[in-house]
Design a protein around this motif. Structure first.
Motif, PDB file in Angstrom:
ATOM      1  N   ARG A 118      -7.236   3.309   2.489  1.00  0.00           N
ATOM      2  CA  ARG A 118      -8.250   3.208   3.537  1.00  0.00           C
ATOM      3  C   ARG A 118      -8.056   1.907   4.317  1.00  0.00           C
ATOM      4  N   VAL A 119      -7.961   2.009   5.635  1.00  0.00           N
ATOM      5  CA  VAL A 119      -7.670   0.864   6.505  1.00  0.00           C
ATOM      6  C   VAL A 119      -8.957   0.363   7.135  1.00  0.00           C
TER       7      VAL A 119
ATOM      8  N   ILE B 232       0.873  -1.176   0.000  1.00  0.00           N
ATOM      9  CA  ILE B 232       0.000   0.000   0.000  1.00  0.00           C
ATOM     10  C   ILE B 232       0.914   1.231   0.000  1.00  0.00           C
ATOM     11  N   PRO B 233       0.884   2.012  -1.068  1.00  0.00           N
ATOM     12  CA  PRO B 233       1.845   3.121  -1.181  1.00  0.00           C
ATOM     13  C   PRO B 233       1.762   4.137  -0.049  1.00  0.00           C
ATOM     14  N   ALA B 234       0.544   4.415   0.440  1.00  0.00           N
ATOM     15  CA  ALA B 234       0.413   5.439   1.483  1.00  0.00           C
ATOM     16  C   ALA B 234      -0.851   5.209   2.297  1.00  0.00           C
ATOM     17  N   ILE B 235      -0.681   5.168   3.625  1.00  0.00           N
ATOM     18  CA  ILE B 235      -1.828   5.114   4.533  1.00  0.00           C
ATOM     19  C   ILE B 235      -1.598   6.112   5.669  1.00  0.00           C
ATOM     20  N   ASP B 236      -2.683   6.638   6.184  1.00  0.00           N
ATOM     21  CA  ASP B 236      -2.619   7.515   7.362  1.00  0.00           C
ATOM     22  C   ASP B 236      -3.293   6.748   8.488  1.00  0.00           C
ATOM     23  N   ILE B 237      -2.531   5.866   9.124  1.00  0.00           N
ATOM     24  CA  ILE B 237      -3.132   4.912  10.042  1.00  0.00           C
ATOM     25  C   ILE B 237      -3.565   5.527  11.357  1.00  0.00           C
ATOM     26  N   ASP B 238      -2.898   6.579  11.804  1.00  0.00           N
ATOM     27  CA  ASP B 238      -3.221   7.151  13.109  1.00  0.00           C
ATOM     28  C   ASP B 238      -3.922   8.496  13.030  1.00  0.00           C
ATOM     29  N   GLY B 239      -4.308   8.912  11.821  1.00  0.00           N
ATOM     30  CA  GLY B 239      -5.015  10.173  11.667  1.00  0.00           C
ATOM     31  C   GLY B 239      -4.160  11.401  11.868  1.00  0.00           C
ATOM     32  N   SER B 240      -2.869  11.259  11.817  1.00  0.00           N
ATOM     33  CA  SER B 240      -1.973  12.391  12.038  1.00  0.00           C
ATOM     34  C   SER B 240      -1.727  13.192  10.772  1.00  0.00           C
ATOM     35  N   GLY B 241      -2.182  12.680   9.639  1.00  0.00           N
ATOM     36  CA  GLY B 241      -1.929  13.337   8.372  1.00  0.00           C
ATOM     37  C   GLY B 241      -0.611  12.948   7.746  1.00  0.00           C
TER      38      GLY B 241
ATOM     39  N   ALA C 142      -0.144  -3.385  12.780  1.00  0.00           N
ATOM     40  CA  ALA C 142      -1.563  -3.140  13.032  1.00  0.00           C
ATOM     41  C   ALA C 142      -2.331  -4.340  12.504  1.00  0.00           C
ATOM     42  N   VAL C 143      -3.469  -4.600  13.103  1.00  0.00           N
ATOM     43  CA  VAL C 143      -4.326  -5.692  12.645  1.00  0.00           C
ATOM     44  C   VAL C 143      -5.386  -5.088  11.748  1.00  0.00           C
ATOM     45  N   GLY C 144      -5.242  -5.346  10.454  1.00  0.00           N
ATOM     46  CA  GLY C 144      -6.190  -4.759   9.523  1.00  0.00           C
ATOM     47  C   GLY C 144      -5.818  -5.031   8.084  1.00  0.00           C
TER      48      GLY C 144
END
Length: 277
Positions: free
Chosen positions: A180-181, A100-109, A171-173
Protein backbone atom coordinates in the motif's frame (compact mmCIF):
# COMPACT_ATOMS: atom_id res chain seq x y z
CA UNK A 1 119.48 -24.41 -0.35
CA UNK A 2 116.67 -26.50 -1.72
CA UNK A 3 113.14 -25.35 -2.31
CA UNK A 4 112.04 -27.50 0.62
CA UNK A 5 114.59 -25.86 2.87
CA UNK A 6 113.38 -22.43 1.83
CA UNK A 7 109.76 -23.34 2.62
CA UNK A 8 110.63 -24.79 5.97
CA UNK A 9 112.92 -21.90 6.84
CA UNK A 10 110.20 -19.41 6.33
CA UNK A 11 107.92 -21.28 8.73
CA UNK A 12 105.43 -22.07 6.02
CA UNK A 13 104.97 -18.49 4.92
CA UNK A 14 105.02 -19.49 1.27
CA UNK A 15 102.91 -22.17 -0.32
CA UNK A 16 102.81 -23.82 -3.67
CA UNK A 17 100.44 -22.51 -6.32
CA UNK A 18 98.84 -25.12 -8.61
CA UNK A 19 99.51 -22.92 -11.64
CA UNK A 20 102.77 -21.20 -10.86
CA UNK A 21 105.43 -20.46 -8.27
CA UNK A 22 104.92 -20.38 -4.59
CA UNK A 23 102.96 -17.38 -3.43
CA UNK A 24 102.22 -15.55 -0.16
CA UNK A 25 98.83 -16.45 1.36
CA UNK A 26 96.42 -13.59 2.17
CA UNK A 27 97.04 -11.96 5.53
CA UNK A 28 95.10 -9.59 7.77
CA UNK A 29 95.98 -5.92 7.20
CA UNK A 30 98.50 -4.42 9.55
CA UNK A 31 97.38 -0.92 10.52
CA UNK A 32 96.11 1.58 7.92
CA UNK A 33 92.45 2.14 7.02
CA UNK A 34 89.94 -0.39 8.40
CA UNK A 35 87.88 -2.51 6.02
CA UNK A 36 84.70 -0.90 4.63
CA UNK A 37 82.50 -2.77 7.09
CA UNK A 38 84.30 -1.23 10.02
CA UNK A 39 83.62 2.31 8.82
CA UNK A 40 79.91 1.90 9.38
CA UNK A 41 78.38 3.03 12.64
CA UNK A 42 76.44 0.34 14.42
CA UNK A 43 74.36 0.43 17.55
CA UNK A 44 74.95 -2.45 19.89
CA UNK A 45 78.57 -3.36 19.24
CA UNK A 46 79.14 -6.00 16.61
CA UNK A 47 77.31 -5.46 13.25
CA UNK A 48 75.48 -8.76 13.67
CA UNK A 49 74.14 -7.62 17.05
CA UNK A 50 73.00 -4.06 16.34
CA UNK A 51 71.09 -1.83 13.99
CA UNK A 52 72.35 0.62 11.45
CA UNK A 53 72.20 4.17 12.82
CA UNK A 54 70.61 6.54 10.22
CA UNK A 55 72.17 9.91 9.61
CA UNK A 56 70.73 13.16 10.93
CA UNK A 57 69.64 14.32 7.46
CA UNK A 58 67.83 11.08 6.62
CA UNK A 59 65.85 11.36 9.86
CA UNK A 60 65.07 15.03 9.15
CA UNK A 61 63.89 14.37 5.59
CA UNK A 62 61.70 11.48 6.75
CA UNK A 63 60.16 13.65 9.47
CA UNK A 64 59.42 16.44 6.98
CA UNK A 65 57.78 14.03 4.53
CA UNK A 66 55.69 12.49 7.30
CA UNK A 67 54.59 15.89 8.58
CA UNK A 68 53.63 16.97 5.04
CA UNK A 69 51.43 13.92 4.61
CA UNK A 70 49.90 14.51 8.02
CA UNK A 71 49.12 18.16 7.23
CA UNK A 72 47.42 17.25 3.94
CA UNK A 73 45.41 14.50 5.63
CA UNK A 74 44.35 16.91 8.39
CA UNK A 75 43.25 19.51 5.84
CA UNK A 76 41.20 16.91 3.96
CA UNK A 77 39.58 15.53 7.11
CA UNK A 78 39.00 18.99 8.58
CA UNK A 79 36.34 19.62 5.93
CA UNK A 80 32.86 18.88 7.35
CA UNK A 81 31.86 16.77 4.34
CA UNK A 82 34.95 14.59 4.76
CA UNK A 83 33.90 13.48 8.23
CA UNK A 84 30.32 12.99 7.01
CA UNK A 85 31.58 10.89 4.11
CA UNK A 86 33.71 8.76 6.45
CA UNK A 87 30.82 8.28 8.86
CA UNK A 88 28.34 7.37 6.10
CA UNK A 89 30.76 5.00 4.41
CA UNK A 90 32.07 3.15 7.45
CA UNK A 91 29.65 3.80 10.34
CA UNK A 92 26.06 4.64 9.46
CA UNK A 93 24.36 5.87 6.28
CA UNK A 94 22.16 8.97 6.47
CA UNK A 95 19.42 7.26 4.44
CA UNK A 96 17.41 4.10 5.00
CA UNK A 97 16.02 1.67 2.44
CA UNK A 98 13.42 -1.08 2.33
CA UNK A 99 12.40 -3.40 -0.48
CA UNK A 100 8.69 -3.71 -1.28
CA UNK A 101 8.09 -6.99 -3.13
CA UNK A 102 5.02 -5.80 -5.04
CA UNK A 103 3.10 -2.55 -5.46
CA UNK A 104 0.40 -1.50 -7.90
CA UNK A 105 1.32 2.15 -8.07
CA UNK A 106 -0.82 3.22 -11.02
CA UNK A 107 -3.89 1.06 -10.43
CA UNK A 108 -3.29 -0.96 -13.57
CA UNK A 109 -3.25 -4.26 -11.72
CA UNK A 110 0.38 -4.80 -12.67
CA UNK A 111 2.62 -5.48 -9.68
CA UNK A 112 6.04 -3.85 -9.61
CA UNK A 113 8.96 -4.29 -7.28
CA UNK A 114 9.95 -1.15 -5.38
CA UNK A 115 12.78 0.26 -3.30
CA UNK A 116 11.67 2.88 -0.75
CA UNK A 117 14.43 5.25 0.42
CA UNK A 118 14.16 8.03 2.95
CA UNK A 119 16.36 10.44 4.90
CA UNK A 120 18.93 13.12 4.17
CA UNK A 121 21.02 12.78 1.01
CA UNK A 122 24.56 12.77 2.35
CA UNK A 123 28.03 13.00 0.77
CA UNK A 124 28.22 9.22 0.26
CA UNK A 125 24.59 8.53 -0.62
CA UNK A 126 25.15 7.82 -4.32
CA UNK A 127 27.40 4.83 -3.64
CA UNK A 128 25.07 3.63 -0.90
CA UNK A 129 22.11 3.93 -3.29
CA UNK A 130 23.80 1.83 -5.99
CA UNK A 131 24.46 -0.87 -3.40
CA UNK A 132 20.82 -0.83 -2.32
CA UNK A 133 19.62 -1.13 -5.92
CA UNK A 134 21.90 -4.11 -6.48
CA UNK A 135 20.58 -5.82 -3.35
CA UNK A 136 16.96 -5.07 -4.28
CA UNK A 137 17.31 -6.64 -7.76
CA UNK A 138 15.09 -4.04 -9.40
CA UNK A 139 14.55 -4.40 -13.13
CA UNK A 140 13.39 -2.10 -15.90
CA UNK A 141 10.06 -0.48 -14.96
CA UNK A 142 10.36 -1.05 -11.22
CA UNK A 143 9.91 1.91 -8.87
CA UNK A 144 12.03 3.99 -6.50
CA UNK A 145 9.89 5.59 -3.79
CA UNK A 146 11.34 8.80 -2.34
CA UNK A 147 10.84 10.58 0.95
CA UNK A 148 13.54 13.17 1.72
CA UNK A 149 14.06 16.80 2.64
CA UNK A 150 17.15 17.01 0.40
CA UNK A 151 20.87 17.23 1.01
CA UNK A 152 23.85 17.02 -1.31
CA UNK A 153 23.02 18.23 -4.82
CA UNK A 154 26.00 16.46 -6.40
CA UNK A 155 25.05 13.11 -4.88
CA UNK A 156 21.40 13.62 -5.82
CA UNK A 157 22.34 14.19 -9.45
CA UNK A 158 24.34 10.96 -9.53
CA UNK A 159 21.44 9.08 -7.95
CA UNK A 160 19.05 10.45 -10.58
CA UNK A 161 21.39 9.45 -13.40
CA UNK A 162 21.64 5.96 -11.91
CA UNK A 163 17.86 5.66 -11.88
CA UNK A 164 17.66 6.74 -15.52
CA UNK A 165 20.45 4.38 -16.59
CA UNK A 166 18.61 1.42 -15.04
CA UNK A 167 15.25 2.29 -16.55
CA UNK A 168 13.47 2.80 -13.23
CA UNK A 169 10.39 4.86 -12.41
CA UNK A 170 10.13 7.26 -9.46
CA UNK A 171 7.36 8.38 -7.12
CA UNK A 172 7.20 10.48 -3.99
CA UNK A 173 5.80 8.26 -1.30
CA UNK A 174 6.23 5.43 1.16
CA UNK A 175 4.81 1.92 1.21
CA UNK A 176 4.20 -0.84 3.71
CA UNK A 177 5.11 -4.47 3.13
CA UNK A 178 1.61 -5.20 1.85
CA UNK A 179 2.29 -2.83 -1.05
CA UNK A 180 0.00 0.00 0.00
CA UNK A 181 1.47 3.35 -1.13
CA UNK A 182 1.07 6.60 0.77
CA UNK A 183 2.00 10.11 -0.31
CA UNK A 184 5.13 11.75 1.12
CA UNK A 185 7.35 14.77 0.40
CA UNK A 186 10.52 15.33 -1.63
CA UNK A 187 12.28 18.67 -1.46
CA UNK A 188 15.46 20.45 -2.52
CA UNK A 189 18.08 18.01 -3.87
CA UNK A 190 15.59 15.14 -3.64
CA UNK A 191 13.82 16.63 -6.67
CA UNK A 192 16.93 15.88 -8.75
CA UNK A 193 16.70 12.23 -7.74
CA UNK A 194 12.99 12.18 -8.59
CA UNK A 195 13.70 13.72 -12.02
CA UNK A 196 15.74 10.66 -12.97
CA UNK A 197 12.65 8.47 -13.15
CA UNK A 198 10.89 7.49 -16.36
CA UNK A 199 7.99 7.67 -15.83
CA UNK A 200 7.68 9.97 -12.83
CA UNK A 201 4.52 9.13 -10.94
CA UNK A 202 2.69 11.93 -9.15
CA UNK A 203 0.88 10.35 -6.23
CA UNK A 204 -2.12 12.38 -5.12
CA UNK A 205 -1.17 14.37 -2.04
CA UNK A 206 2.60 14.01 -2.58
CA UNK A 207 4.64 17.21 -2.28
CA UNK A 208 7.56 18.39 -4.41
CA UNK A 209 9.50 21.36 -3.06
CA UNK A 210 12.16 23.51 -4.76
CA UNK A 211 14.35 26.40 -3.68
CA UNK A 212 17.57 28.21 -4.48
CA UNK A 213 20.62 26.09 -3.66
CA UNK A 214 23.01 27.29 -0.98
CA UNK A 215 26.50 26.36 0.30
CA UNK A 216 27.70 25.21 3.68
CA UNK A 217 31.17 26.71 3.31
CA UNK A 218 32.07 30.29 2.30
CA UNK A 219 33.12 30.68 -1.33
CA UNK A 220 35.19 33.36 -3.05
CA UNK A 221 32.68 34.31 -5.75
CA UNK A 222 29.07 33.45 -4.82
CA UNK A 223 27.63 35.00 -8.00
CA UNK A 224 29.85 32.97 -10.31
CA UNK A 225 29.22 29.80 -8.31
CA UNK A 226 25.45 30.40 -8.41
CA UNK A 227 25.59 30.80 -12.18
CA UNK A 228 27.66 27.63 -12.54
CA UNK A 229 25.25 25.65 -10.37
CA UNK A 230 22.21 27.05 -12.17
CA UNK A 231 23.69 26.02 -15.52
CA UNK A 232 24.45 22.56 -14.21
CA UNK A 233 20.92 22.05 -12.87
CA UNK A 234 19.43 23.38 -16.11
CA UNK A 235 21.49 20.95 -18.18
CA UNK A 236 20.57 18.05 -15.90
CA UNK A 237 16.84 18.80 -15.89
CA UNK A 238 16.83 19.27 -19.66
CA UNK A 239 18.47 15.87 -20.12
CA UNK A 240 15.78 14.34 -17.90
CA UNK A 241 12.98 15.90 -19.95
CA UNK A 242 11.95 18.52 -17.36
CA UNK A 243 11.06 22.05 -18.46
CA UNK A 244 13.58 24.83 -17.83
CA UNK A 245 10.79 26.59 -15.91
CA UNK A 246 11.75 24.55 -12.87
CA UNK A 247 15.14 26.29 -12.68
CA UNK A 248 13.38 29.64 -12.68
CA UNK A 249 11.12 28.43 -9.87
CA UNK A 250 14.17 27.33 -7.89
CA UNK A 251 15.95 30.65 -8.27
CA UNK A 252 13.02 32.73 -7.00
CA UNK A 253 13.23 31.81 -3.33
CA UNK A 254 15.66 30.60 -0.69
CA UNK A 255 12.79 28.96 1.19
CA UNK A 256 11.06 25.76 0.10
CA UNK A 257 8.40 26.42 -2.52
CA UNK A 258 5.93 23.55 -2.73
CA UNK A 259 4.68 22.96 -6.24
CA UNK A 260 1.06 22.13 -6.88
CA UNK A 261 0.41 19.05 -9.00
CA UNK A 262 -0.71 21.31 -11.83
CA UNK A 263 2.58 23.23 -11.69
CA UNK A 264 4.60 20.03 -11.57
CA UNK A 265 2.66 18.67 -14.56
CA UNK A 266 3.15 21.92 -16.51
CA UNK A 267 6.91 21.66 -15.95
CA UNK A 268 6.82 17.99 -16.98
CA UNK A 269 8.32 17.17 -13.60
CA UNK A 270 5.38 14.84 -12.97
CA UNK A 271 4.61 12.77 -16.06
CA UNK A 272 1.97 10.35 -14.73
CA UNK A 273 -0.48 11.47 -12.01
CA UNK A 274 -2.00 8.63 -9.97
CA UNK A 275 -4.45 8.24 -7.12
CA UNK A 276 -3.54 5.11 -5.11
CA UNK A 277 -6.93 4.49 -3.50
Amino acid sequence: MSADDCQDGAAGVYRSSPTGPRVMPPQAPQGGAPPPEASRRWVGGHPSQGLFRPSFWSVTIFALLLSGIGIRAYRDLSRPDAWDYWRETYVSASMTASVIPAIDIDGSGQSRRALAISGRIGPASAGWFRDQLDKAHLSNGDVVLLSSKGGSMDQAGIMGETIRARGLATAVGTADMSGRVRASSCASACVLVYAGGKPRYGIKGAMLGVHRFTWKEPIDNPVAEAQRMQGMVLGYMTDMGVSSAIVEAMSQTAEIRWLSQQQALAMNLVTTPVDPR
